[in-house]
Design a protein around this motif. Structure first.
Motif, short mmCIF file in Angstrom:
data_model
loop_
_atom_site.label_atom_id
_atom_site.label_comp_id
_atom_site.label_asym_id
_atom_site.label_seq_id
_atom_site.Cartn_x
_atom_site.Cartn_y
_atom_site.Cartn_z
N GLU A 13 0.83 -1.20 0.00
CA GLU A 13 0.00 0.00 0.00
C GLU A 13 0.87 1.26 0.00
O GLU A 13 0.59 2.21 -0.72
N PHE A 14 1.94 1.24 0.81
CA PHE A 14 2.81 2.41 0.85
C PHE A 14 3.55 2.60 -0.47
O PHE A 14 3.64 3.72 -0.98
N THR A 15 4.09 1.54 -1.04
CA THR A 15 4.85 1.70 -2.29
C THR A 15 3.94 2.16 -3.42
O THR A 15 4.36 2.97 -4.25
N ASP A 16 2.69 1.68 -3.46
CA ASP A 16 1.75 2.17 -4.47
C ASP A 16 1.51 3.67 -4.31
O ASP A 16 1.53 4.42 -5.28
N LEU A 17 1.29 4.10 -3.07
CA LEU A 17 1.08 5.52 -2.78
C LEU A 17 2.31 6.33 -3.14
O LEU A 17 2.22 7.40 -3.75
N ALA A 18 3.49 5.84 -2.78
CA ALA A 18 4.73 6.55 -3.05
C ALA A 18 4.98 6.69 -4.55
O ALA A 18 5.44 7.74 -5.01
N GLU A 19 4.68 5.66 -5.32
CA GLU A 19 4.87 5.74 -6.77
C GLU A 19 3.97 6.81 -7.38
O GLU A 19 4.40 7.59 -8.23
N ARG A 20 2.71 6.86 -6.93
CA ARG A 20 1.80 7.90 -7.43
C ARG A 20 2.30 9.28 -7.00
O ARG A 20 2.23 10.24 -7.77
N GLY A 21 2.81 9.38 -5.79
CA GLY A 21 3.33 10.65 -5.29
C GLY A 21 4.53 11.14 -6.08
O GLY A 21 4.63 12.34 -6.40
N ARG A 22 5.44 10.22 -6.41
CA ARG A 22 6.61 10.62 -7.20
C ARG A 22 6.20 11.09 -8.59
O ARG A 22 6.77 12.03 -9.14
N ALA A 23 5.19 10.45 -9.16
CA ALA A 23 4.72 10.86 -10.49
C ALA A 23 4.10 12.26 -10.45
O ALA A 23 4.22 13.02 -11.40
N ALA A 24 3.45 12.60 -9.33
CA ALA A 24 2.80 13.90 -9.21
C ALA A 24 3.74 14.99 -8.69
O ALA A 24 3.41 16.17 -8.75
N LEU A 25 4.89 14.61 -8.19
CA LEU A 25 5.84 15.56 -7.59
C LEU A 25 7.15 15.49 -8.35
O LEU A 25 8.02 14.67 -8.04
N PRO A 26 7.31 16.34 -9.36
CA PRO A 26 8.51 16.26 -10.21
C PRO A 26 9.74 16.89 -9.54
O PRO A 26 10.20 17.95 -9.91
N VAL A 27 10.24 16.21 -8.51
CA VAL A 27 11.39 16.71 -7.76
C VAL A 27 12.54 15.72 -7.85
O VAL A 27 12.34 14.51 -7.71
N ARG A 28 13.72 16.23 -8.06
CA ARG A 28 14.94 15.42 -8.02
C ARG A 28 15.63 15.77 -6.70
O ARG A 28 16.09 16.90 -6.51
N PHE A 29 15.64 14.83 -5.78
CA PHE A 29 16.30 15.07 -4.50
C PHE A 29 17.81 14.98 -4.69
O PHE A 29 18.31 14.04 -5.30
N GLU A 60 6.50 10.19 10.39
CA GLU A 60 7.25 11.33 9.87
C GLU A 60 6.44 12.62 9.98
O GLU A 60 5.27 12.67 9.63
N TYR A 61 7.13 13.64 10.47
CA TYR A 61 6.57 14.98 10.58
C TYR A 61 7.25 15.83 9.53
O TYR A 61 8.47 16.01 9.58
N GLN A 62 6.46 16.33 8.58
CA GLN A 62 7.00 17.04 7.43
C GLN A 62 6.64 18.53 7.48
O GLN A 62 5.55 18.87 7.94
N ASN A 63 7.51 19.36 6.94
CA ASN A 63 7.21 20.78 6.78
C ASN A 63 6.49 20.92 5.44
O ASN A 63 7.09 21.22 4.41
N THR A 64 5.18 20.67 5.47
CA THR A 64 4.40 20.65 4.22
C THR A 64 4.35 22.03 3.55
O THR A 64 4.28 22.11 2.33
N ALA A 65 4.40 23.10 4.34
CA ALA A 65 4.40 24.44 3.73
C ALA A 65 5.67 24.67 2.92
O ALA A 65 5.62 25.24 1.82
N ALA A 66 6.82 24.23 3.43
CA ALA A 66 8.07 24.38 2.68
C ALA A 66 8.05 23.55 1.41
O ALA A 66 8.53 23.99 0.36
N ILE A 67 7.49 22.35 1.49
CA ILE A 67 7.39 21.50 0.30
C ILE A 67 6.50 22.17 -0.74
O ILE A 67 6.84 22.25 -1.92
#
Length: 161
Positions: free
Chosen positions: A64-80, A134-141
């Motif tokens: 379930e997490f990897t499916d969600l993460a794959e969709r998230g990466r597709a929607a978030l065009p970021v290169r870390f 995980e606690y994320q700074n969603t505003a910064a993202i």
């Protein structure tokens, strides 16, 4: 990576402890995120208590997490490009750490660079993550990705109470 206590005794049995698993996670993020799911136990629980409206705050199971993460990466065009300011805090449980870090990268569609801070509580058993909170700074993202107005609107539309 700095730690609040000296020495790294986890993983001395040949099984990765939480510090080693977090180091492996960093490597995978910088390589595009593929393979992160391999670090999770089959029944892992991933929690993001400060997730913005419309995003799950709890995901149960590696698939379930990897499916969600794959969709998230597709929607978030970021290169870390960098994981920095990493500080590891050990707990009374040798399988659990609290880790502070900043993840920096570039939005590939705009060239904008940004960074966001995170705090994670990571529990590892038998070399696999069983819980990642995980606690994320969603505003910064959102600011880095140009989606801050949409994030603020989502909070305005979110139910209260």
């Amino acid at each position: 990576m700095s730690e609040n206590t000296p020495g790294n005794t986890a993983g001395t049995t040949g099984v990765p402890g939480p510090v080693e698993v977090f180091e492996a996670a960093q490597k995978r993020w910088l390589e595009g995120g593929a393979g992160f799911g391999e670090l999770l136990a089959e029944d892992a629980v991933v929690e993001t208590p400060f997730a913005p409206p419309g995003r799950p705050r709890r995901v149960e199971g590696r698939r379930e997490f990897t499916d969600l993460a794959e969709r998230g990466r597709a929607a978030l065009p970021v290169r870390f490009e960098e994981v920095r300011d990493v500080v590891v805090h050990r707990t009374d449980d040798p399988g659990t750490i609290v880790v502070e870090y900043e993840l920096a990268g570039t939005v590939t569609t705009t060239g904008l660079r940004g960074a966001a801070s995170f705090v994670a509580v990571l529990t590892v058993r038998d070399g696999k993550v069983v819980r990642w909170r995980e606690y994320q700074n969603t505003a910064a993202i959102a600011a880095a990705t140009g989606t801050l107005p949409a994030l603020l609107a989502a909070y305005g539309d979110a139910p209260t109470g």
